[in-house]
Design a protein around this motif. Structure first.
Motif, short mmCIF file in Angstrom:
data_model
loop_
_atom_site.label_atom_id
_atom_site.label_comp_id
_atom_site.label_asym_id
_atom_site.label_seq_id
_atom_site.Cartn_x
_atom_site.Cartn_y
_atom_site.Cartn_z
N PHE A 91 -49.63 -9.31 40.29
CA PHE A 91 -49.48 -9.89 41.74
C PHE A 91 -50.85 -9.98 42.74
CE2 PHE A 91 -46.60 -9.80 38.50
CZ PHE A 91 -46.05 -11.46 38.50
N ALA A 92 -51.83 -9.00 42.92
CA ALA A 92 -52.15 -8.73 43.82
C ALA A 92 -51.82 -8.76 45.59
CB ALA A 92 -53.13 -10.18 44.64
N VAL A 93 -50.30 -7.75 45.01
CA VAL A 93 -49.69 -7.67 46.49
C VAL A 93 -50.02 -6.52 46.52
CG1 VAL A 93 -47.11 -7.07 47.14
CG2 VAL A 93 -48.39 -8.79 45.63
N ASP A 94 -50.88 -5.65 47.83
CA ASP A 94 -50.77 -4.13 47.79
C ASP A 94 -50.70 -4.08 49.21
OD1 ASP A 94 -52.14 -6.05 49.62
OD2 ASP A 94 -54.52 -4.83 49.83
N SER A 95 -49.18 -4.39 49.36
CA SER A 95 -48.47 -4.32 50.96
C SER A 95 -47.12 -3.47 50.77
CB SER A 95 -48.49 -5.23 52.22
OG SER A 95 -47.48 -6.63 51.96
N CYS A 96 -46.53 -3.59 49.32
CA CYS A 96 -45.23 -3.39 48.83
C CYS A 96 -45.41 -1.68 49.06
CB CYS A 96 -44.91 -3.74 47.77
SG CYS A 96 -44.95 -5.05 47.25
N GLU A 97 -44.30 -1.05 49.84
CA GLU A 97 -44.14 0.56 49.48
C GLU A 97 -43.03 1.01 49.19
OE1 GLU A 97 -46.70 2.87 51.44
OE2 GLU A 97 -47.58 1.62 51.83
N GLU A 98 -42.28 1.60 49.10
CA GLU A 98 -41.80 2.07 48.39
C GLU A 98 -40.99 1.69 47.22
OE1 GLU A 98 -38.44 3.19 51.89
OE2 GLU A 98 -39.71 3.45 52.41
N VAL A 99 -41.61 1.10 46.76
CA VAL A 99 -41.09 0.26 45.42
C VAL A 99 -41.12 1.31 44.27
CG1 VAL A 99 -42.28 -1.55 43.61
CG2 VAL A 99 -42.84 -1.25 45.54
N ARG A 100 -39.53 0.86 43.70
CA ARG A 100 -39.65 2.24 42.35
C ARG A 100 -38.88 1.98 41.53
NH1 ARG A 100 -34.94 5.33 46.37
NH2 ARG A 100 -34.11 2.37 46.49
N VAL A 101 -39.58 2.10 40.27
CA VAL A 101 -38.90 1.51 38.41
C VAL A 101 -37.30 1.63 38.17
CG1 VAL A 101 -39.41 1.34 36.38
CG2 VAL A 101 -41.75 1.67 37.70
N VAL A 102 -36.98 0.31 38.29
CA VAL A 102 -35.50 0.89 37.96
C VAL A 102 -35.36 0.83 36.43
CG1 VAL A 102 -34.47 0.84 40.20
CG2 VAL A 102 -34.95 -0.71 37.75
N GLY A 103 -36.19 0.69 35.39
CA GLY A 103 -36.03 0.31 34.37
C GLY A 103 -37.26 -0.67 33.77
N SER A 104 -37.12 -0.67 31.88
CA SER A 104 -38.24 -0.63 31.84
C SER A 104 -38.43 -0.62 29.63
CB SER A 104 -39.43 0.57 31.74
OG SER A 104 -39.14 1.35 31.15
N TYR A 105 -38.54 -2.14 29.01
CA TYR A 105 -38.43 -1.78 27.86
C TYR A 105 -39.78 -2.45 27.31
CZ TYR A 105 -37.00 -4.86 23.83
OH TYR A 105 -37.17 -5.02 22.19
N LYS A 106 -40.40 -1.95 26.58
CA LYS A 106 -41.55 -2.34 25.83
C LYS A 106 -41.40 -2.21 24.48
CE LYS A 106 -46.55 -2.34 25.48
NZ LYS A 106 -47.74 -1.70 26.05
N ARG A 107 -41.77 -3.62 23.74
CA ARG A 107 -41.50 -3.39 22.19
C ARG A 107 -42.58 -3.80 21.94
NH1 ARG A 107 -39.32 -8.41 20.41
NH2 ARG A 107 -41.14 -9.14 19.65
N THR A 108 -43.23 -3.38 19.99
CA THR A 108 -44.46 -4.01 19.98
C THR A 108 -44.02 -3.91 18.26
OG1 THR A 108 -46.34 -2.75 21.44
CG2 THR A 108 -46.96 -3.70 19.78
N ASP A 109 -44.42 -5.36 17.78
CA ASP A 109 -44.39 -5.85 16.08
C ASP A 109 -45.27 -6.84 16.06
OD1 ASP A 109 -43.82 -7.94 17.57
OD2 ASP A 109 -41.52 -7.28 16.96
N ALA A 110 -45.57 -7.19 14.65
CA ALA A 110 -46.64 -7.95 14.08
C ALA A 110 -46.72 -9.09 14.92
CB ALA A 110 -46.15 -7.90 12.57
N GLU A 111 -45.79 -9.70 15.74
CA GLU A 111 -45.71 -10.72 16.66
C GLU A 111 -46.27 -10.84 17.65
OE1 GLU A 111 -41.79 -11.96 16.33
OE2 GLU A 111 -41.64 -12.00 14.10
N GLY A 112 -46.59 -9.53 18.31
CA GLY A 112 -47.26 -9.01 19.16
C GLY A 112 -46.49 -8.25 20.36
N PHE A 113 -46.05 -8.25 21.50
CA PHE A 113 -45.20 -7.26 22.23
C PHE A 113 -44.69 -7.78 23.35
CE2 PHE A 113 -48.87 -8.49 25.52
CZ PHE A 113 -47.93 -8.52 26.54
#
Length: 134
Positions: free
Chosen positions: A48-70
């Protein structure tokens, strides 16, 4: 004849599962490696071309990859100025505002959605970035 063979297969599967859980060390849920979290933060900031963000935290993530893609969903907590900067960047990238704070980028090969969660007067907000592709 089929019942004893089935019981043997089930018993063998249970034994293998127990051995794998005991012998293979695993991290507790939520104990993501710091380098992975940094990569996930840089991924959204670069996209997103945002470089001014401070103190960003990841609070959750999910990734699935299969024959249809990700399919990947990443959730972040950030100060309100960063959340607003992300909203502006989404609009600049061509995301269209939808319902409930969701902005959607309709791309036939790789659709994306960005959902914002804010409260009036709050110092922090949150956003989810969901993307799919081949």
């Amino acid at each position: 004849m089929k019942a004893p063979l089935f019981a043997i297969y089930v018993t063998l599967a249970v034994v293998i599962a127990v051995v794998l859980f005991v012998l293979i060390p695993s991290q507790e849920p939520g104990d993501a490696r710091p380098d992975v979290l940094d990569e996930q933060i840089m991924l959204v900031m670069d996209a997103f071309a945002v470089d001014s963000c401070e103190e960003v935290r990841v609070v959750g993530s999910y990734k699935r990859t299969d024959a249809e893609g990700f399919r990947q969903m990443l959730a972040y907590s950030a100060p309100m100025p960063c959340v607003e900067a992300m909203r502006e960047a989404a609009i600049a990238r061509g995301f269209a505002e939808g319902r409930g704070g969701t902005y959607v980028l309709e791309n036939e090969t790789a659709p994306e959605a960005l959902t914002f969660y804010t409260e009036p007067g709050a110092t922090r907000g949150a956003f989810e970035w969901e993307r799919t592709g081949q």
